[in-house]
Enzyme design. Structure first.
Site, short mmCIF file in Angstrom:
data_model
loop_
_atom_site.label_atom_id
_atom_site.label_comp_id
_atom_site.label_asym_id
_atom_site.label_seq_id
_atom_site.Cartn_x
_atom_site.Cartn_y
_atom_site.Cartn_z
N LYS A 1 11.32 19.75 51.32
CA LYS A 1 11.18 18.29 51.36
C LYS A 1 12.29 17.69 52.22
O LYS A 1 13.43 18.17 52.20
CB LYS A 1 11.23 17.76 49.92
CG LYS A 1 10.94 16.27 49.78
CD LYS A 1 10.88 15.86 48.31
CE LYS A 1 10.64 14.37 48.14
NZ LYS A 1 10.52 13.95 46.74
N SER B 1 6.50 11.33 45.36
CA SER B 1 6.94 11.20 46.74
C SER B 1 6.91 12.51 47.52
O SER B 1 6.96 12.48 48.75
CB SER B 1 8.35 10.63 46.77
OG SER B 1 9.28 11.56 46.21
N SER C 1 7.80 12.85 41.11
CA SER C 1 7.54 13.10 42.53
C SER C 1 7.06 14.51 42.84
O SER C 1 6.68 14.80 43.98
CB SER C 1 8.79 12.82 43.36
OG SER C 1 9.00 11.44 43.44
#
Lengths: 88, 438
Positions: free
Chosen positions: B42, B116, B140
């Site tokens: 990420k 996210s 997330s």
């Protein structure tokens, strides 16, 4: 949040909002209505700053030399070995 | 997991580019990938030499000269980074839309990928045998895993070092793993977990693997779920009972406060973390050094997206002296109270719920909602995140060819037990992937 408090905080945060400040203030007040729900909750627990009880570990306060300072400075504008910033 | 040959690496990079073109999965792709077991990371986790922006224009151009602890550990075990995955700016979002390149669901690009950690879920769903390192603050990992039909694991707070993570909310942030199987997650978690002297909140505590034969459903949480999702969830409970699981039901008083408590704490912490982005320390901002101090900062901070600005303003407001005890301190007390109640409920077995209260929404449906309505969608994921409990989202049904996920939650440091539940589920349920390359 009234407009005066809003403008004071926006200034403190140094955030330029331009034309969308009305919309943002209205969104924030809608969110604060959700936050206000916690007024109804009565609890006497100690605040949980962390969710898990992990003993705090402290490092020895000893200066260290880093071998990647040059690499770190590549992310900034520099003059000699100083980071360039705005005038104070 | 496949062993990759030299030729495979070129193909894999081209697959990643293709996935990015279709669904906006990546912020950066490592064109020089030439060895090791590929993994994506990420874009709020630092990888030496790869631009790290957390999908924010404020960080554009920032190239970390170091690896986050998780990345260092994975590289030491033979992994190599394929790319940095797209995300909501700084983790501020549940649908993968608060980013310049809005993400799309690999089952249908008109639908949300979730957020996210949107790019991590898309990459895992779209690239065969892929594993991605993701991060969760309030859901997330679970939310995008559910919407994209992959397995997403969020560990007990503190079991994985946060060194090298771009902070959103320090008391809530947890680095976790997404994959197509619980087995791969177990392997990667085994590598990345453990204490780290560079993260004082990390721990070496033992992580248990004590599978349970009972799940508890929190009925007043289930009341908040959309009717169709609830019907599919009842089917899942039926399957579990047939497989020999005991299903308990309970109610937890105060869960209606979980969403406001989560957002109050996370915004308070985020607003302090984002104060450091001023335009000259991280990435070379295109700003004029000739201006005065305030003008300089304002110009640099104009790059924050709308959601980041909202959270900075609100976080600063709720920390202000006149309202701090009403919002921030009260939220911390309610969090303590909820943790106690969750731990009592966990004595009877795992907690199980749908991961999200709705089926995967269309992108245009979410764009029409106000921020407060969007926050309300996190109602099922914020509880284990507030409490730092290990949890895993796994696919369990595909109504109208879109996946839906369920979320299994264990007690603190019961991480492997949570994985064991999903291991067992995977023995009788085959996951589907609509767009699968590589």
């Amino acid at each position: 949040m009234d407009r005066v408090s809003f403008e004071k905080i926006v200034e403190a945060c140094r955030l330029p909002l331009e034309d969308d400040s009305e919309k943002i203030l209205s969104d924030l007040n809608e969110i604060l209505e959700v936050f206000d729900k916690i007024d109804k909750c009565n609890v006497a627990d100690e605040p949980a700053f962390h969710p898990v009880g992990i003993p705090q570990k402290l490092r020895e306060d000893i200066p260290k030399t880093f071998d990647n300072v040059d690499k770190l400075l590549e992310n900034t504008s520099t003059y000699r070995f100083y980071v360039v910033g705005p005038k104070i | 997991m496949n062993a990759h040959t030299v030729m495979d690496y070129k193909k894999l990079v081209s697959v990643a580019k293709n996935v990015d073109e279709k669904f906006n999965a990546f912020n950066a792709i490592n064109e020089n990938l030439s060895g090791g077991r590929p993994i994506s990371v990420k874009d709020n986790i630092c990888v030496s030499g790869l631009e790290c922006t957390a999908s924010s224009r404020v960080l554009r151009g920032y190239i970390p000269p170091f690896d986050a602890t998780v990345v260092e550990k994975l590289k030491n075990k033979g992994f190599s980074v394929l790319g940095k995955t797209n995300m909501d700016e700084f983790g501020f979002g549940s649908f993968g839309l608060n980013t310049e390149k809005q993400t799309k669901n690999p089952f249908n690009p008109e639908y949300c990928a979730g957020g996210s950690s949107a790019g991590s879920a898309i990459a895992t769903a779209s690239i065969k045998d892929h594993i991605s390192i993701a991060e969760s603050t309030g859901g997330s990992i679970s939310a995008p895993a559910a919407f994209c039909g992959v397995v997403g694991f969020t560990p007990t707070y503190g079991t994985v070092s946060r060194f090298g993570l771009i902070d959103y909310a320090n008391s809530l942030d947890k680095i976790g793993v997404m994959s197509r199987t619980s087995r791969d997650i177990r392997e990667v978690f085994g590598i990345i977990r453990g204490g780290d002297e560079r993260d004082t909140t990390s721990t070496d505590r033992e992580v248990k693997d004590e599978p349970k034969r009972a799940v508890t459903v929190v009925d007043n949480l289930l009341d908040l779920v959309d009717g169709e999702v609830k019907e599919h969830f009842q089917d899942l409970l039926g399957k579990l009972m047939n497989a020999g699981f005991k299903v308990n039901h309970t109610k937890i008083e105060g869960i209606e406060y979980a969403v406001p408590v989560y957002y109050i704490i996370s915004m308070a912490e985020a607003s302090t973390n984002l104060a450091k982005y001023q335009g000259f320390k991280y990435g070379k901002g295109a700003v004029d050094y000739g201006t005065d101090y305030n003008t300089f900062f304002k110009r640099a901070r104009a790059s924050f997206g709308a959601e980041a600005k909202r959270r900075i303003i609100l976080g600063t407001f709720i920390r202000s002296a006149s309202v701090k005890s009403r919002y921030y301190e009260k939220a911390l007390r309610i969090r303590a109270n909820l943790i106690k109640k969750l731990k009592v409920a966990l004595k009877s077995g795992y907690l199980l719920s749908p991961t999200m209260p709705i089926k995967t929404p269309r992108i245009d449906e979410i764009e029409r909602l106000s921020p407060a309505k969007i926050y309300a969608m996190d109602v099922l994921t914020v509880l284990p995140n507030l409490a730092g409990l290990p949890h895993m989202s796994f696919p369990y049904a595909y109504p109208e060819d879109m996946p839906i996920g369920a979320q299994i939650v264990g007690d603190h440091f019961d991480d492997y037990s949570v994985m064991s539940f999903v291991d067992e589920w995977e023995k009788s349920f085959k996951y589907k992937f609509k767009y699968s390359m590589g």
